[in-house]
Motif scaffolding. Structure first.
Motif, PDB file in Angstrom:
ATOM      1  N   VAL A  77       0.909  -1.066   0.013  1.00  0.00           N
ATOM      2  CA  VAL A  77       0.046   0.192   0.147  1.00  0.00           C
ATOM      3  C   VAL A  77       0.802   1.412   0.141  1.00  0.00           C
ATOM      4  N   LEU A  78       1.703   1.369   1.186  1.00  0.00           N
ATOM      5  CA  LEU A  78       2.526   2.562   1.062  1.00  0.00           C
ATOM      6  C   LEU A  78       3.287   2.999  -0.041  1.00  0.00           C
ATOM      7  N   PRO A  79       3.887   2.093  -0.817  1.00  0.00           N
ATOM      8  CA  PRO A  79       4.531   2.610  -2.073  1.00  0.00           C
ATOM      9  C   PRO A  79       3.786   2.939  -3.307  1.00  0.00           C
ATOM     10  N   VAL A  80       2.514   2.492  -3.307  1.00  0.00           N
ATOM     11  CA  VAL A  80       1.564   2.910  -4.399  1.00  0.00           C
ATOM     12  C   VAL A  80       1.267   4.547  -4.025  1.00  0.00           C
ATOM     13  N   LEU A  81       0.817   4.663  -2.737  1.00  0.00           N
ATOM     14  CA  LEU A  81       0.856   6.102  -2.397  1.00  0.00           C
ATOM     15  C   LEU A  81       1.757   6.996  -2.519  1.00  0.00           C
ATOM     16  N   VAL A  82       3.225   6.501  -2.501  1.00  0.00           N
ATOM     17  CA  VAL A  82       4.426   7.471  -2.805  1.00  0.00           C
ATOM     18  C   VAL A  82       4.407   7.579  -4.172  1.00  0.00           C
ATOM     19  N   ILE A  83       4.092   6.707  -4.993  1.00  0.00           N
ATOM     20  CA  ILE A  83       4.255   6.725  -6.387  1.00  0.00           C
ATOM     21  C   ILE A  83       3.070   7.571  -7.170  1.00  0.00           C
ATOM     22  N   LEU A  84       2.038   7.432  -6.412  1.00  0.00           N
ATOM     23  CA  LEU A  84       0.842   8.217  -6.882  1.00  0.00           C
ATOM     24  C   LEU A  84       1.239   9.787  -6.576  1.00  0.00           C
ATOM     25  N   GLY A  85       1.736   9.997  -5.113  1.00  0.00           N
ATOM     26  CA  GLY A  85       2.047  11.106  -4.877  1.00  0.00           C
ATOM     27  C   GLY A  85       0.810  11.631  -3.861  1.00  0.00           C
ATOM     28  N   GLY A 141       9.154  16.793  -0.837  1.00  0.00           N
ATOM     29  CA  GLY A 141       7.611  16.484  -1.190  1.00  0.00           C
ATOM     30  C   GLY A 141       7.400  15.858  -2.879  1.00  0.00           C
ATOM     31  N   PRO A 142       6.422  15.509  -3.062  1.00  0.00           N
ATOM     32  CA  PRO A 142       6.199  14.630  -4.370  1.00  0.00           C
ATOM     33  C   PRO A 142       6.571  15.629  -5.701  1.00  0.00           C
ATOM     34  N   GLY A 143       6.501  16.825  -5.613  1.00  0.00           N
ATOM     35  CA  GLY A 143       6.461  17.491  -6.798  1.00  0.00           C
ATOM     36  C   GLY A 143       5.278  17.757  -7.468  1.00  0.00           C
ATOM     37  N   ARG A 144       5.311  18.341  -8.834  1.00  0.00           N
ATOM     38  CA  ARG A 144       4.319  18.616  -9.383  1.00  0.00           C
ATOM     39  C   ARG A 144       3.427  17.363  -9.981  1.00  0.00           C
ATOM     40  N   TYR A 145       3.968  16.436 -10.339  1.00  0.00           N
ATOM     41  CA  TYR A 145       3.452  15.147 -10.919  1.00  0.00           C
ATOM     42  C   TYR A 145       2.862  14.287  -9.668  1.00  0.00           C
ATOM     43  N   ALA A 146       2.118  14.673  -9.038  1.00  0.00           N
ATOM     44  CA  ALA A 146       1.440  14.003  -8.012  1.00  0.00           C
ATOM     45  C   ALA A 146      -0.027  14.081  -8.034  1.00  0.00           C
ATOM     46  N   LEU A 147      -0.775  13.126  -7.538  1.00  0.00           N
ATOM     47  CA  LEU A 147      -2.256  13.489  -7.612  1.00  0.00           C
ATOM     48  C   LEU A 147      -2.772  14.400  -6.522  1.00  0.00           C
ATOM     49  N   ARG A 148      -1.841  14.431  -5.332  1.00  0.00           N
ATOM     50  CA  ARG A 148      -1.996  15.512  -4.146  1.00  0.00           C
ATOM     51  C   ARG A 148      -0.882  16.052  -3.796  1.00  0.00           C
ATOM     52  N   ARG A 149      -0.913  17.476  -3.485  1.00  0.00           N
ATOM     53  CA  ARG A 149       0.487  18.188  -3.209  1.00  0.00           C
ATOM     54  C   ARG A 149       0.345  18.470  -1.919  1.00  0.00           C
TER      55      ARG A 149
END
Length: 149
Positions: A77-85, A141-149
């Protein structure tokens, strides 16, 4: 200066300037690469459920079946959240804590001798390097290419 050198120098300057202004692609690639191992190992632990529970028992963890389920859930679960941002910083903090605990439980190289010593040492330091990468990503932080900033 010959035209080819001038063009090459200008291209290099433009590329450096562009990457300095927009590190978001690098952050996306970094997010993917720093967590890519977890879904693979999570799947393998799930596919080899009996062996995973036995491994938790060997490490002396209480409630080994529950520990195995928790480890698998974290790794899937956690890696998917990271990848999606999505809640990337929180997920990275969770993975940092997970990797730190797993490292201290499973890669105690100082307790090994002979042929087992070096693989444990390498895994210990590889995990510390992963933690370092995750700390940097969590701080930036995840940067601009994330589903949530």
């Amino acid at each position: 200066m010959p035209p080819s050198e001038s063009t090459s120098a200008a291209y290099g300057r433009d590329q450096r300037a562009a990457s300095a202004r927009n590190p978001d692609l690098a952050l996306l690639i970094g997010r993917v690469l720093v967590v890519a191992i977890f879904p693979i190992t999570g799947y393998l632990k799930l596919a080899g459920w009996g062996g995973t529970v036995a491994m938790m028992e060997r490490y002396g963890l209480p409630l080994p079946a529950l520990a195995a389920a928790l480890v698998i859930a974290i790794e899937l679960v956690l890696p998917v959240l990271v990848i999606l941002g999505l809640w990337a910083r929180q997920a990275l903090v969770g993975l940092i804590l997970f990797v730190a605990a797993a490292t201290l439980i499973a890669h105690r190289f100082w307790e090994f001798e002979g042929a087992q010593w070096f693989p444990q040492l390498a895994s210990f330091w590889k995990n510390l390097a992963m933690i370092g990468g995750m700390i940097v990503l969590a701080a930036i932080g995840p940067g601009r290419y994330a589903l949530r900033r």
